[in-house]
Enzyme design. Sequence first.
Site, PDB file in Angstrom:
ATOM      1  N   GLY A  17       0.825  -1.193   0.000  1.00 38.93           N
ATOM      2  CA  GLY A  17       0.000   0.000   0.000  1.00 38.93           C
ATOM      3  C   GLY A  17       0.866   1.253   0.000  1.00 38.93           C
ATOM      4  N   CYS A  18       0.248   2.356  -0.359  1.00 42.01           N
ATOM      5  CA  CYS A  18       1.009   3.599  -0.441  1.00 42.01           C
ATOM      6  C   CYS A  18       1.455   4.063   0.942  1.00 42.01           C
ATOM      7  CB  CYS A  18       0.182   4.678  -1.140  1.00 42.01           C
ATOM      8  SG  CYS A  18      -1.475   4.903  -0.464  1.00 42.01           S
ATOM      9  N   TYR A  19       0.523   4.123   1.896  1.00 39.01           N
ATOM     10  CA  TYR A  19       0.901   4.529   3.246  1.00 39.01           C
ATOM     11  C   TYR A  19       1.946   3.589   3.843  1.00 39.01           C
ATOM     12  CZ  TYR A  19      -3.080   7.856   3.609  1.00 39.01           C
ATOM     13  OH  TYR A  19      -3.970   8.898   3.462  1.00 39.01           O
TER      14      TYR A  19
END
Lengths: 341, 341, 341, 341
Positions: free
Chosen positions: D151-153
């Site tokens: 995921g990006c986070y």
Amino acid sequence: MMIKVGIIGAGSLTAEELLKILLKHKKIKVNILHSETYQGKTVSSVWPSFKNLTALLFSAPSMQKIKEECDCIFITRPHGKASEAVKELISSKIKIIDLSADFRLPEISYYKKWYPGTNHSIPELLSKAVYGLPELNRNKIKKSSLTANPGCYPTAVILSLAPLIKNNIIKTRIVVNAFSGVSGAGRIYKENFNLFGDIYGNLKIYKPGTHQHTPEMELTLGELAGEKIKITFIPCLAPFDRGILAISSHHLDKKFTKKDIIEIYRDFYRNEQFIRIYENGYPEILNVSGTNFCDIGFEIDKQNNVLIIASTIDNIIKGASGQAVQNMNLMFGFDETEGLI
Amino acid sequence: MMIKVGIIGAGSLTAEELLKILLKHKKIKVNILHSETYQGKTVSSVWPSFKNLTALLFSAPSMQKIKEECDCIFITRPHGKASEAVKELISSKIKIIDLSADFRLPEISYYKKWYPGTNHSIPELLSKAVYGLPELNRNKIKKSSLTANPGCYPTAVILSLAPLIKNNIIKTRIVVNAFSGVSGAGRIYKENFNLFGDIYGNLKIYKPGTHQHTPEMELTLGELAGEKIKITFIPCLAPFDRGILAISSHHLDKKFTKKDIIEIYRDFYRNEQFIRIYENGYPEILNVSGTNFCDIGFEIDKQNNVLIIASTIDNIIKGASGQAVQNMNLMFGFDETEGLI
Amino acid sequence: MMIKVGIIGAGSLTAEELLKILLKHKKIKVNILHSETYQGKTVSSVWPSFKNLTALLFSAPSMQKIKEECDCIFITRPHGKASEAVKELISSKIKIIDLSADFRLPEISYYKKWYPGTNHSIPELLSKAVYGLPELNRNKIKKSSLTANPGCYPTAVILSLAPLIKNNIIKTRIVVNAFSGVSGAGRIYKENFNLFGDIYGNLKIYKPGTHQHTPEMELTLGELAGEKIKITFIPCLAPFDRGILAISSHHLDKKFTKKDIIEIYRDFYRNEQFIRIYENGYPEILNVSGTNFCDIGFEIDKQNNVLIIASTIDNIIKGASGQAVQNMNLMFGFDETEGLI
Amino acid sequence: MMIKVGIIGAGSLTAEELLKILLKHKKIKVNILHSETYQGKTVSSVWPSFKNLTALLFSAPSMQKIKEECDCIFITRPHGKASEAVKELISSKIKIIDLSADFRLPEISYYKKWYPGTNHSIPELLSKAVYGLPELNRNKIKKSSLTANPGCYPTAVILSLAPLIKNNIIKTRIVVNAFSGVSGAGRIYKENFNLFGDIYGNLKIYKPGTHQHTPEMELTLGELAGEKIKITFIPCLAPFDRGILAISSHHLDKKFTKKDIIEIYRDFYRNEQFIRIYENGYPEILNVSGTNFCDIGFEIDKQNNVLIIASTIDNIIKGASGQAVQNMNLMFGFDETEGLI
């Protein structure tokens, strides 16, 4: 062939974007980044976005040294300051691409009128410099050793109107509104102009009818027309970083369909890799952002027989650094799109 | 005198802004916020910006009840839906201010052409509604019981051109470019149009030459001119929330100085409290943001004898809710600026 | 009672916002706008947003004249420069509200540490000035003749933590991240900081752990706690014009529900008209933009027993000019919300 | 070696960015863009930014056909929908890079908790998929045939904390605030979330302490720690299109200088081409925008012995499509930076 390239005025915003492109270019090696402000510093210490991408340093060698060590030099100094460098470099075999306005106009009288207060160091070169708009001047650029890279607004405006002018469809009553991202103002603070609070949530008309880019447009289009062309040019700052949208509307004497117009543009820009004609929809800033493309689209207001034309470019790329690389590619016989697609 | 006011379609963005103004208005009391979507909820639970400002609830009473309990009703429903409400309310003594397009045009034929697919519930009222642009129609509005609040673009465009049209300075070849903040699209999602990613860093031309606000401009200005006026209108979405900038350029037949033009506008708008004429500089969105003002400025491109006009408004206030309150103030004999300055 | 009010440093961004509020205030009359830069100019010629709203001029009278002609004076000069004015004004019966940092800290030693290089003109007044945070110091402010208007960040941070500190729920390991709109930097150009291109599309951490607003927070909260409070404060510039969001997270020793926390805050801020506690959702910049409110919301991360607190203010209003008017209202016995709601 | 590549879910925002990278990649050829929505259309008719760059069409072949015609497939469908495709493709020799969340967590129980309501088509593969964070899992990724792109986070957070966790400098009381551009929400409208008017001028905290990316962070860091790691993760939407800034602050047990910390990070990320450690200044969104870099910077609040860490990535590139290409490069033995620098 691998050529050696330098940038004079390398601390500017235009230079930063130029360097990003040059680092991806397979036929060249950057060996001088001339900046008095930053000399001795690494690029990545000044602009952290270059970390891990280059170990280059800014330096401030003499023009003599630049002549000896570069095949091609880009000048990204402000106008007035650029011609000083050209004066010292011109006698050599080095090829020069000047991104300032100093060699875009053919006679010193234009500078006196449109750039009052700026001294030109070498006006006798004005007639020899080539106006570096590849879509109109490709063959001249190929042979040029001093190329004047066009202004950002003129690039968007000239490309959007050239086919109409060339085909005698419009000649008079030309008005162009153009909206530019704030990077057009570079990194220099200008009062009431480019602080965040001046522009955020705002649109800021400036110099309507008197912007110094007007003669570039008028002369280049006038040459295509074979007669004098006059333009009312109205620039406006818009709340984004990069991109220009130019819009103009023309009451037509004859009837044209949108399809007719598209054909005229397709024909004029046949084989042009950086011009994109829209059959549907209209050009948007986001579609050209970060690219060397100029997008052009149309509509006909049938009730009034008005042709509406919109064009978009990235002002820093096709309007400055990308077009400069496109010019270098032509001047050195590289693939015209190298580093740009 | 303290009047009772309601809003139908009270869940809309326009209604939200309207309510903010009404809560500061000293002569009225809001007693009905009609919203089927939000009925039973407090305003502050739906819009937290109203916390501590009002204890009002949304409700969904019958039109009959609204007639009985309100002296003035604002309708902020979408077009088509607004005329349904008007049909039920009109027979009563209630005064109606409709912010939709449903009563702005004088004949049903215009709706068939410019709002195809929309059913109008009560076309026989079209000729009786008053077009609520106070600067042009003040006396009619004072006596009106059904006021059609103008569109946002027409407000900016008509106010910028009315003095020229009235004085026969321009008549033909009118082209207006207008740039609107995204709130113009309300809170309804429209594909490829108003997501953050569609607009951020972008300019988005839409409906050039075909926008439904065109006939409002043409008819209102045509009435002033005493003859048919045609306009090529080109709207464009810009990356901010609120505000409209309208720009037009006019090749003049006679010579005028900027001072002449300023005089003409000052004269035409003498005593108008919401019109501000610029002697220096140009109107900017930020100067009108959050206000009911319309700012107008000029330049003459002397080389081409072109008059450049720019006007700005806050599209949600002077272009919608503020102007609606200005209309209410006139219809009920309040100070015209009450709640607005 | 109608009092006469002046502003010293009236050319600042804070003064502009202050003047907007004061022009709507029913109990005061602005009679001096002291600005050396703009003296002799009308407000509306410098800031066109004031056209049609005021005919006031900037002037530069002596401090003696200001003493004679004003009941209340706001100082919006930069720190260091503000105390110079206070020194000249203090002996008079005039009440002073200083929006700079010059009287926020109780001892000169703090200035030496946190504002090095700034000379303080009258340190002996430090212990007499009242820290103008009405929600904590209302009674003192009512009697004050020199009120130090709090910093923007401290306003958001102190209000978000005071009930916890007061109730001994947190004491140590306090870290606050705060995000501010660019207007926090005023209208002064700061290199690499507030040009449009520096901030657009960006977040810019600055002075983490060393920002000069830290002692204001530590001292005010320390007083509430009855013991020393230490804060790690991390400010960050965000790409909008106005607003502050402050976030902090606290590992709790005991179990609390969200409802418990809401009760504690409701109780602490009982009757406070400018504090809004969120039962649902979280504070957003947009909800307080243009207002004098401070919104506060919570969440409990149950897995880790962490209390998350967020607060928002408009940095120019509750964080500066609005709070200054709130202080004036208290100092002169006006309704505390006059001019502010 | 030139491999054939496809994208399933090719109409997504992530796919658009992925395609831009793939078109510049010298070792691959894109031959399938699977999209039911857009099948039969050219890419450039759907996304005009691709005009002149590719003649590719969207299509909707069977999974069987994709197996036969691709060496590598990227899946950019939403979670739940991605595992359906994987189920059909997995038996073949094709290598799969899934950009959804469907294979990031090791056991179905995590999905039940963090992605309630989503059906997983093939949970038995969870233990076989490799978590595709090259800086931690390079060797596993090289051998992987099913890579779960992070995921990006989690990418921003894990990379910022891994060296501390690995070196036992922090273990508990971890709180991370992260600020993401709106592209993180893709092109799907979400009420009150990603309309322009929801975000412009705003910061929007959402799911504090409950975001579904939390377990990815906890598990990956927990593996490094050799013990359970708990994180309070607080995401917030910020008013720009792309980029994530993650900030965390850690009260340290021992004394460390900033230089110590830099050494620890330099050592941990030795030879990593996409990690950039800041000795001076702090990471900014603009420095990583449009790149595959993760920038990490530090400060020590000496008064409180708190280590402040900030990291930035482009959420669409290092946080999605760029990292996916980095994974492909590893899985096929290409230069890890191909297409990415």
